[in-house]
Design a protein around this motif. Structure first.
Motif: not given
Length: 452
Positions: A432-436, A220-232
């Protein structure tokens, strides 16, 4: 945040094929033979021939628990030393169909049942950055084959971290797809619930290219919006080696400076739930899945039993694990309870990544391994933060829970210790979210810049 170009197959081939395809493959075979001191290979092809297709002339290595039609699949265990399955694992077949040449089968922790790749039957796999250290495991040989430049790509397998741990320790990208995405047969198994083939490469783009060739699913293409990463933080950032902690915090700072939104989060009870279900699932399933695999073999190995493999097991920790699996301690009732616990673990990840009433996260981000590569010979206990700690449990502390959940994950190079030992940073998403996830990983890689 920089947006990388889509996967570039032509560019990949130009980078690897500096001369004719046949010459590149021949040089790769010769280089594999020169790696004896690092213990990377169990079998090297006499003559590896490139096929036709987009990967024509690209040499690849294959972990010796994935079936190949023309080379033995030993699983790194004496009972299968002469086993020739006469068939290809799905991922191997897809790479061959694209023209890749398999130059050899790589060494591993026996039966892929450990993380040091110290195989008592086939030797210790040593870290190319410091041969007094392990390469990690169980896909240690595949990692060394890529890290030393023998091949640009190598297939491995991952049950609890076996692609990502050696990727982190050797300064590589290690991709673990969702369980089932790359097929689940034609491999010496541990656990149908947790096993998956994967790939070690030098860039996320190369790993994504392999995923696309194996699955037919474009990244998939990278999101155009700001990425949100969780820091556990709870559990995943506890008790880190100081230099791992420093390196990962620098990577997070770079991401924040590039505009990534870092969200403090947690996976409730991740490590406790994993401890309740992870080993129970493995020990129940290997006692059934391994004999089922043996029964499909065309040679005399089809008559082998779990007891036969156990009797021949050369590596002490593997022999001990098989003894537990064969003991009958993990009954159907225990297994069913473990599967129910696994569902609670999967729900905890879903809650962390898709919080109720909150904005979804693109991935979790955490240190792949809490400590750098450990010294050769530390097979059971190692020094960590001034204490003697168990090697296996400490090494897979962060990779284990998601593996039990069947989730996709990728480890990226994030830098190194002052002594030059690589450190890995992992991204993990929902099944299932592999491509993203691969698209997110490419963006993170372009920012972190920890390539070795």
């Amino acid at each position: 945040m920089p947006t990388p170009d889509p996967c570039d197959l032509d560019g990949f081939r130009r980078r690897v094929l500096a001369s004719s395809a046949a010459d590149v493959v021949a040089r790769s075979v010769a280089a594999a033979r020169e790696l004896a001191d690092l213990g990377a290979f169990i079998t090297i092809a006499d003559r590896a021939r490139p096929g036709d297709g987009p990967l024509a002339g690209i040499p690849v290595a294959v972990k010796d628990n994935l079936d190949t039609h023309d080379l033995p699949t030993t699983g790194g265990t004496p009972a299968l030393a002469r086993s020739r399955p006469g068939r290809d694992h799905h991922a191997v077949a897809r790479l061959r169909a694209a023209g890749a040449a398999v130059v050899g089968k790589t060494n591993l922790h026996e039966l892929a049942f450990g993380i040091t790749s110290n195989n008592a039957a086939y030797g210790q796999v040593r870290n190319p950055h410091d041969p007094s250290r392990t390469a990690g495991g169980s896909s240690g040989g595949s990692a060394v084959a890529v890290a030393t430049g023998v091949v640009p790509l190598a297939l491995g397998s991952d049950t609890g971290g076996s692609v990502r741990v050696p990727a982190a320790h050797c300064g590589l990208v290690g991709w673990r797809p969702t369980v089932g995405r790359w097929g689940s047969e034609r491999a010496v198994p541990i656990s149908r619930t947790r096993d998956t083939a994967g790939v070690l490469a030098t860039t996320v783009a190369d790993a994504a290219l392999v995923d696309e060739l194996v699955t037919g699913d474009p990244v998939a293409a990278a999101p155009e919006r700001r990425l949100r990463l969780g820091v556990p933080r709870p559990g995943f950032y506890d008790d880190l080696h100081p230099e791992v902690a420093e390196c990962v915090e620098r990577a997070l700072d770079r991401l924040a400076d590039a505009g990534v939104e870092l969200v403090e989060t947690e996976v409730p009870g991740a490590h406790e739930l994993d401890a309740e279900c992870g080993f129970a699932i493995v020990f129940f399933e290997v006692a059934r899945d391994l004999p089922a695999y043996l029964a499909t073999l065309p040679g005399p190995e089809r008559e082998l039993t779990l007891a036969d493999v156990l009797a021949g097991a050369a590596t002490p920790d593997v022999r001990g694990a098989l003894e537990v699996a064969a003991s009958g301690e993990f009954t159907e009732a225990v297994y069913r309870e473990a599967l129910a616990t696994r569902e609670r673990l999967r729900a905890a990840y879903a809650t962390a990544l898709h919080p109720s009433g909150g904005e979804r996260l693109d991935a979790l981000v955490y240190p792949t391994v809490p400590l750098p590569a450990i010294p050769v010979g530390d097979d059971v206990i190692t020094e960590h933060n001034g204490r003697r700690e168990p090697v296996f449990q400490t090494t897979i502390r962060n990779t284990g829970p998601g593996s039990a959940s069947g989730m996709p994950a990728v480890s990226l190079p994030a830098g190194a210790t002052r002594a030059g030992l690589p450190i890995g940073l992992s991204l993990e998403g929902l099944p299932g979210g592999d491509s993203a996830l691969l698209a997110v990983a490419r963006s993170v890689e372009a920012t972190v810049g920890g390539a070795f």
